[in-house]
Design a protein around this motif. Structure first.
Motif, PDB file in Angstrom:
ATOM      1  N   ASP A  43      12.271  -4.023  21.514  1.00 53.40           N
ATOM      2  CA  ASP A  43      14.017  -4.429  21.340  1.00 53.40           C
ATOM      3  C   ASP A  43      15.064  -3.366  20.551  1.00 53.40           C
ATOM      4  OD1 ASP A  43      15.773  -6.208  22.729  1.00 53.40           O
ATOM      5  OD2 ASP A  43      15.555  -7.631  21.978  1.00 53.40           O
ATOM      6  N   ARG A  97      13.601  -8.945  27.958  1.00 52.95           N
ATOM      7  CA  ARG A  97      14.428 -10.396  27.509  1.00 52.95           C
ATOM      8  C   ARG A  97      14.268 -11.800  28.602  1.00 52.95           C
ATOM      9  NH1 ARG A  97      19.510  -7.671  25.084  1.00 52.95           N
ATOM     10  NH2 ARG A  97      18.536  -6.380  23.218  1.00 52.95           N
ATOM     11  N   GLN A 115      12.261 -11.599  30.884  1.00 50.37           N
ATOM     12  CA  GLN A 115      10.663 -11.883  31.168  1.00 50.37           C
ATOM     13  C   GLN A 115      10.131 -13.189  30.032  1.00 50.37           C
ATOM     14  OE1 GLN A 115       7.882  -9.283  32.929  1.00 50.37           O
ATOM     15  NE2 GLN A 115      10.022  -8.221  32.907  1.00 50.37           N
ATOM     16  N   ASP A 116      10.901 -13.706  28.980  1.00 46.98           N
ATOM     17  CA  ASP A 116      10.751 -14.171  27.846  1.00 46.98           C
ATOM     18  C   ASP A 116      11.096 -15.401  28.273  1.00 46.98           C
ATOM     19  OD1 ASP A 116       9.709 -14.676  25.577  1.00 46.98           O
ATOM     20  OD2 ASP A 116      11.230 -14.311  24.565  1.00 46.98           O
ATOM     21  N   GLN A 117      12.426 -15.825  29.394  1.00 48.19           N
ATOM     22  CA  GLN A 117      12.547 -17.237  29.710  1.00 48.19           C
ATOM     23  C   GLN A 117      11.811 -18.046  30.608  1.00 48.19           C
ATOM     24  OE1 GLN A 117      16.528 -15.817  30.429  1.00 48.19           O
ATOM     25  NE2 GLN A 117      16.555 -15.230  27.631  1.00 48.19           N
ATOM     26  N   ALA A 142       7.459 -19.397  29.313  1.00 50.45           N
ATOM     27  CA  ALA A 142       7.489 -18.886  27.707  1.00 50.45           C
ATOM     28  C   ALA A 142       7.793 -20.194  26.965  1.00 50.45           C
ATOM     29  CB  ALA A 142       8.463 -17.780  28.352  1.00 50.45           C
ATOM     30  N   SER A 195       3.833 -16.624  27.089  1.00 50.82           N
ATOM     31  CA  SER A 195       4.873 -16.332  28.055  1.00 50.82           C
ATOM     32  C   SER A 195       4.059 -15.032  29.124  1.00 50.82           C
ATOM     33  CB  SER A 195       5.905 -15.238  27.092  1.00 50.82           C
ATOM     34  OG  SER A 195       5.317 -14.331  26.962  1.00 50.82           O
ATOM     35  N   TRP A 229       5.925 -13.559  33.027  1.00 49.79           N
ATOM     36  CA  TRP A 229       6.261 -11.874  33.640  1.00 49.79           C
ATOM     37  C   TRP A 229       5.933 -11.973  35.208  1.00 49.79           C
ATOM     38  CZ3 TRP A 229       2.445  -9.786  29.185  1.00 49.79           C
ATOM     39  CH2 TRP A 229       3.104 -10.414  27.922  1.00 49.79           C
ATOM     40  N   GLY A 259       6.253  -7.252  31.319  1.00 46.22           N
ATOM     41  CA  GLY A 259       6.671  -7.871  29.514  1.00 46.22           C
ATOM     42  C   GLY A 259       6.895  -7.078  28.887  1.00 46.22           C
ATOM     43  N   LEU A 264       7.303  -7.568  24.920  1.00 50.35           N
ATOM     44  CA  LEU A 264       6.969  -9.212  24.143  1.00 50.35           C
ATOM     45  C   LEU A 264       5.083  -9.232  24.492  1.00 50.35           C
ATOM     46  CD1 LEU A 264       8.996 -10.540  27.283  1.00 50.35           C
ATOM     47  CD2 LEU A 264       9.408 -10.179  24.768  1.00 50.35           C
ATOM     48  N   ASP A 284       6.020  -9.976  19.426  1.00 51.47           N
ATOM     49  CA  ASP A 284       6.944  -9.303  19.215  1.00 51.47           C
ATOM     50  C   ASP A 284       6.438  -7.648  18.859  1.00 51.47           C
ATOM     51  OD1 ASP A 284       6.502 -11.135  21.103  1.00 51.47           O
ATOM     52  OD2 ASP A 284       9.059 -11.103  21.335  1.00 51.47           O
TER      53      ASP A 284
END
Lengths: 350, 200
Positions: A113, A189, A191-193, A197, A202, A206, A277, A280, A288
């Protein structure tokens, strides 16, 4: 302590500091990348050797670990031969045109990140544009060598790379549609929702799972784009010796080799970022970080090598059929399905 | 002078040189390569004007796809440059007129902007606004009909190109790949058990 050091260095370079800083960042990406390329060749030889029940390189250094360095030195010391009747300038520029896009695309790849050379909004578009330039090195090498084998290889690669770029582009468009962004960092990011997740799993949120057909299309097109087995008719040694590289020797040959492996690592990185992902962690309780990206990239690279050891080479008309008659319809349909899905109340990407 | 200005002059110099070489190079492949270089420099200039979407698209579409196919064709043609040069003096008046017209048109556009320089500033995009997003929004809201119309025209052109080059169904022998995939070893070979023969 670090702050003082940084201030000291900044004071030393003065206004040139941003330039120096960017150069340092570029070196910090390119140097490990080239080392990675060298050891990817070692990894490839070892993996394929074990799949063939052989041992692989084991003479130079412990477990043959110095073999890539020895290969590199050998190529560096060899003479570069320019064939008579070749177009000298184009012949010498072509390897550079092959390696430059393979390295330039790394400018926008995020490693964690906020960790990367540049974080631009249109990074996915940039990668598509730069990757599409990579074919020039191969075409021009084939043409400038003034040799039939090289020319046939160039023709094949031009047709193949242009064909598979389309389905690859559709896969990317689907990903950017569900992530609502062209920025690679934002795509990871996004894909983290999701439902899974939120449950701490999570890995199921993805993109690979909801976009499974696109994931497969992208991965296989990636193999075709990098001219790797089973799509390596470009350098099919049983028919056209080594394709576009047949007249090259020494470092000029090594640059094509570097470009091919750097492209493989790039496709692995993009597959990990877009579908797996990125950095992540697959489960909620583990942190992460970059090592997840590295692990996913190694896995995708292993798949590349596994394909090479497993599948026989495709015939050229079969390659064209797969690209145009299978992948493009599949990606178009799934593209529409995802579009409708996103507009329906069942939308999972909110 | 700003650093940006130097970059602009560098890119423009490369662009002008490459464009000149496109029409003066004797070798058609070299001409095509210089066209690639001029597209690339044009993309650079657009990026400098903060039109990042246009800049990347010209590289993606023209450099990455159109010119590859162009080069593909040019490389396979055996072009005799002397025969092309034969009609040079005949075509010169027409070519000169077209060229002059283009210079006049460009002069009209650039000239009026230059005279009213204060209002012809390149609008600066505010930070945080994505060029690509805005373009996409405009294309699918305000300009949706022209956009869809353009895509339909392109589709018609695509179909037309296929119809023009299609020479009817191939009469050659053809194997269905789907059938090939499902072939089992037992369909193709029969393993026979044969007792060893005695030699007399």
């Amino acid at each position: 302590m670090m702050d003082m050091l940084q201030q000291l260095i900044q004071g030393f370079f003065g206004p040139a500091w941003p330039v120096v800083w960017n150069l340092l960042k570029i070196i910090a990406v390119v140097a490990p990348l080239l080392l990675g390329v060298a050891y990817l060749t070692y990894f490839e030889r070892k993996v394929i050797a074990y799949m063939h029940v052989r041992i692989g390189p084991n003479r130079v250094g412990p477990l043959g670990l110095i073999q890539p360095i020895a290969d590199g030195l050998k190529l560096l010391l060899k003479e570069i031969i320019v064939p008579s009747g070749s177009d000298r300038w184009v012949y010498l520029i072509a390897p550079g045109l092959a390696i430059a896009p393979a390295l330039a695309a790394w400018a926008v790849v995020p490693f964690a990140d906020g960790l990367g050379v540049a974080n631009i909004d249109a990074s996915l578009l940039y990668i598509m544009a730069i990757a599409s330039v990579g074919v020039y090195g191969i075409i021009l090498a084939g043409w400038a060598s003034n040799s039939k084998y090289a020319f046939l290889g160039a023709m094949r690669s031009a047709a193949q790379m242009v064909s598979y770029e389309i389905s690859m582009g559709f896969a990317l468009v689907t990903v950017l549609m569900v992530s609502n962004s062209l920025n690679l960092t934002e795509i990871v990011r996004a894909q983290d929702q999701g439902i899974f997740a939120g449950m701490g799993l999570s890995i199921l949120s993805w993109n690979w799972l909801p976009l499974l057909p696109m994931f497969i299309v992208y991965l296989v097109s990636g193999v075709a784009e990098t001219n790797r087995a089973p799509f390596d008719v470009v350098e099919g040694e049983s028919e056209i010796v080594a394709g576009h590289m047949v007249e090259y020797s020494g470092m000029a040959f090594a640059l094509f080799f570097l470009a091919e492996y750097a492209n493989m690592i790039l496709i692995a990185a993009l597959t990990s970022l877009l579908f797996l992902g990125g950095w992540l962690s697959p489960v909620g309780f583990l942190p992460d970080g970059f090592f997840w990206l590295a692990a996913k990239m190694s896995f995708v690279l292993f798949l590349f090598l596994w394909f090479r050891a497993t599948f026989p080479r495709y015939r050229f008309d079969q390659i064209m059929r797969l690209g145009w008659k299978v992948f493009i319809p599949v990606s178009l349909v799934w593209f529409t399905v995802v579009g409708v899905w996103m507009m329906s109340p069942l939308n999972i990407w909110k | 002078m700003e650093f940006k200005t130097y970059v602009f002059y560098f890119l423009s110099a490369v662009l002008v040189y490459a464009a000149l070489r496109v029409i003066t190079a004797r070798n058609p492949v070299h001409a095509a390569l210089h066209l690639v270089l001029s597209f690339f420099s044009a993309g650079g200039i657009w990026a400098l004007l903060q039109a990042e979407f246009l800049a990347i698209s010209i590289v993606l579409v023209y450099v990455g796809a159109v010119m590859v196919l162009f080069l593909f064709v040019v490389m396979m043609l055996d072009i005799n440059m002397d025969r092309i040069r034969e009609g040079f003096w005949n075509y010169l008046p027409l070519g000169a007129m077209v060229g002059l017209l283009m210079v006049l048109e460009m002069g009209a556009i650039i000239g009026t902007q230059y005279l009213g320089a204060s209002e012809a500033q390149v609008p600066q995009t505010p930070a945080g606004v994505s060029n690509v997003k805005e373009l996409g929004r405009l294309l699918f809201t305000e300009y949706v009909y022209p956009f869809e119309l353009a895509s339909v025209i392109l589709l018609v052109a695509l179909v037309a190109a296929i119809v023009l080059t299609h020479r009817g169904v191939k009469k050659s022998k053809y194997t269905d790949p789907a059938k090939q995939v499902f072939v089992k070893a037992a369909d193709r070979i029969r393993v026979l058990q044969m007792p060893a023969e005695k030699q007399d």
